[in-house]
Design a protein around this motif. Structure first.
Motif, PDB file in Angstrom:
ATOM      1  N   ASP A   1     -13.799  33.317  48.742  1.00 49.89           N
ATOM      2  CA  ASP A   1     -12.577  33.044  47.986  1.00 49.89           C
ATOM      3  C   ASP A   1     -12.635  33.705  46.609  1.00 49.89           C
ATOM      4  OD1 ASP A   1     -14.315  31.490  46.486  1.00 49.89           O
ATOM      5  OD2 ASP A   1     -13.511  29.574  47.173  1.00 49.89           O
TER       6      ASP A   1
ATOM      7  N   ARG B   1     -23.226  37.675  35.791  1.00 47.52           N
ATOM      8  CA  ARG B   1     -23.006  36.291  36.228  1.00 47.52           C
ATOM      9  C   ARG B   1     -23.881  35.979  37.448  1.00 47.52           C
ATOM     10  NH1 ARG B   1     -21.640  31.167  34.798  1.00 47.52           N
ATOM     11  NH2 ARG B   1     -20.572  30.078  36.492  1.00 47.52           N
TER      12      ARG B   1
ATOM     13  N   HIS C   1      -6.585  36.031  44.843  1.00 47.26           N
ATOM     14  CA  HIS C   1      -5.763  35.036  44.146  1.00 47.26           C
ATOM     15  C   HIS C   1      -4.482  34.751  44.934  1.00 47.26           C
ATOM     16  CE1 HIS C   1      -4.441  32.762  40.672  1.00 47.26           C
ATOM     17  NE2 HIS C   1      -3.291  33.403  40.693  1.00 47.26           N
TER      18      HIS C   1
ATOM     19  N   GLN D   1     -15.317  36.643  42.135  1.00 48.35           N
ATOM     20  CA  GLN D   1     -15.545  36.818  40.705  1.00 48.35           C
ATOM     21  C   GLN D   1     -17.032  36.941  40.407  1.00 48.35           C
ATOM     22  OE1 GLN D   1     -13.408  33.483  38.832  1.00 48.35           O
ATOM     23  NE2 GLN D   1     -12.305  34.996  37.619  1.00 48.35           N
ATOM     24  N   ILE D   2     -17.826  36.108  41.062  1.00 46.63           N
ATOM     25  CA  ILE D   2     -19.278  36.141  40.872  1.00 46.63           C
ATOM     26  C   ILE D   2     -19.854  37.440  41.430  1.00 46.63           C
ATOM     27  CG2 ILE D   2     -21.451  35.052  41.561  1.00 46.63           C
ATOM     28  CD1 ILE D   2     -19.895  32.366  41.560  1.00 46.63           C
TER      29      ILE D   2
ATOM     30  N   GLY E   1     -21.600  30.532  46.139  1.00 46.37           N
ATOM     31  CA  GLY E   1     -20.278  30.144  46.630  1.00 46.37           C
ATOM     32  C   GLY E   1     -19.710  31.034  47.718  1.00 46.37           C
TER      33      GLY E   1
ATOM     34  N   LYS F   1     -13.125  32.600  43.536  1.00 46.65           N
ATOM     35  CA  LYS F   1     -14.233  32.260  42.634  1.00 46.65           C
ATOM     36  C   LYS F   1     -15.507  32.994  43.025  1.00 46.65           C
ATOM     37  CE  LYS F   1     -16.709  28.310  40.681  1.00 46.65           C
ATOM     38  NZ  LYS F   1     -16.838  26.817  40.683  1.00 46.65           N
TER      39      LYS F   1
END
Length: 353
Positions: A109, A121, A96, A114-115, A284, A111
């Motif tokens: 990155d 997820r 972040h 996070q995955i 991503g 996002k």
């Protein structure tokens, strides 16, 4: 990239090696001996990279952060940041911050991380995009244990949903009966206090696929397959916590990766690699990532388990990613320098990839 040597013209640029250190704190409910072990494995690779980049004419700045103290980030004065923070506690916080800086950095990155950090997820996205993955169910902390939580016939493997580095995954994570299934859930809830992932266990080979992105092309490197030396056997043929981290155990000493795999048909090899590249962009990822898969030799079918964004580096030939890199005709030096080139767009003196 067969038999290539990547030489980057540094042009007096500085690379910051950003890594972390954690300590066991009785005040922090997150930390355990497992977390301290896996989160503090970057010192050796930092020294390796420092020597590598200096050899190629770069300036090197070393930035070491702790969960309770990120003040070292204020000292950043670099043209590129190599993000080696791989702590579950810190990786998202660091990502972040990096997103707000005007300095290019390595790896995925915020996002994508996070995955990567969320097995549920990841599974949902794989399934939604028709990428093969074992049948699964999510088990929340408040769910009453019942047969309705079983994702398939036995055997079934149960994992913490939000851990990394195989924490919570051992040969004892696999249930062959309903009574074993219930016992595993109770143990993991007690030890990790989080949602769990119950997944059909795929008998067969454990594979890993490393994907490398370059400005010109994205490559799935030669597949790596887990193997065991000598008389030491792993009943389920998995790459769990003991195989990965318990350096004094027979399983760890016996475990290694071979690349390319034995007895895998060329057409299947090609299809797995194509799916790995598709999964790379579906989830991503950026620069590089490593995928964990299972391959059932009877069904002739592969299944994605999870993705490791910003996967750790290890010069040891027993490491899956290093085995794949070398089978591709690269060195680990080449691989690391390519990641820098992705962002700095510097010229390479090498044969074509």
């Amino acid at each position: 990239m067969k038999n290539s040597k990547v030489r980057v013209r540094a042009k007096h640029k500085t690379i910051a090696l950003l890594y972390h250190f954690v300590s066991l704190s009785p005040k922090d409910t997150y930390y355990s001996k497992e977390h301290a072990l896996v989160d503090n494995q970057t010192d050796e690779i930092v020294e390796y990279m420092k020597l590598l980049f200096r050899k190629h004419g770069y300036g090197v700045q070393i930035i070491k952060v702790k969960p309770e103290d990120l003040s070292e980030l204020k000292k950043l004065k670099a043209d590129f940041i190599f993000n080696l923070v791989d702590s579950k506690k810190m990786s998202l916080e660091i990502a972040h911050i990096l997103a707000k800086l005007k300095i290019p950095y390595s790896g995925s990155d915020f996002k994508a991380l996070q995955i990567s950090d969320n097995k549920l997820r990841t599974k949902w996205l794989l399934h939604k995009n028709n990428l093969p993955t074992p049948a699964y169910t999510a088990i929340r902390k408040t769910d009453r244990i019942s047969r309705a939580l079983l994702p398939s016939k036995f055997p079934v493997i149960v994992k913490p949903a939000f851990e990394h580095c195989s924490i919570g995954i051992t040969n004892k994570s696999i249930a062959e009966t309903y009574s074993q299934f219930k016992a595993i859930i109770k143990t993991l809830r007690k030890d990790y206090s989080q949602s769990l992932l119950a997944e059909e266990f795929i008998a067969g080979k454990e594979l890993q696929v490393t994907v490398l992105e370059t400005p010109e092309k994205t490559y799935a490197l030669p597949i790596a397959e887990i193997a065991f030396k000598g008389k030491v056997k792993n009943r389920w043929n998995i790459y769990g916590f003991d195989e990965k981290w318990m350096k004094h155990s027979p399983l760890y000493k016996s475990c290694h990766f071979i690349s390319p795999p034995k007895n895998l048909r060329e057409d299947l090899d090609i299809q797995i690699k194509r799916d790995a590249i598709r999964a790379f962009y579906t989830l991503g990822m950026r620069d590089y990532a490593r995928f964990d898969l299972r391959y059932n030799t009877t069904r002739k079918q592969w299944y994605f388990l999870e993705v490791n964004a910003n996967a750790g580096f290890d010069p040891s030939p027993r490491d899956a990613m290093t085995a794949s890199i070398e089978a591709h005709g690269m060195t680990l030096d080449d691989f690391i320098l390519q990641i820098v080139k992705n962002s700095l767009h510097e010229k390479l003196s090498s044969k074509s990839l």
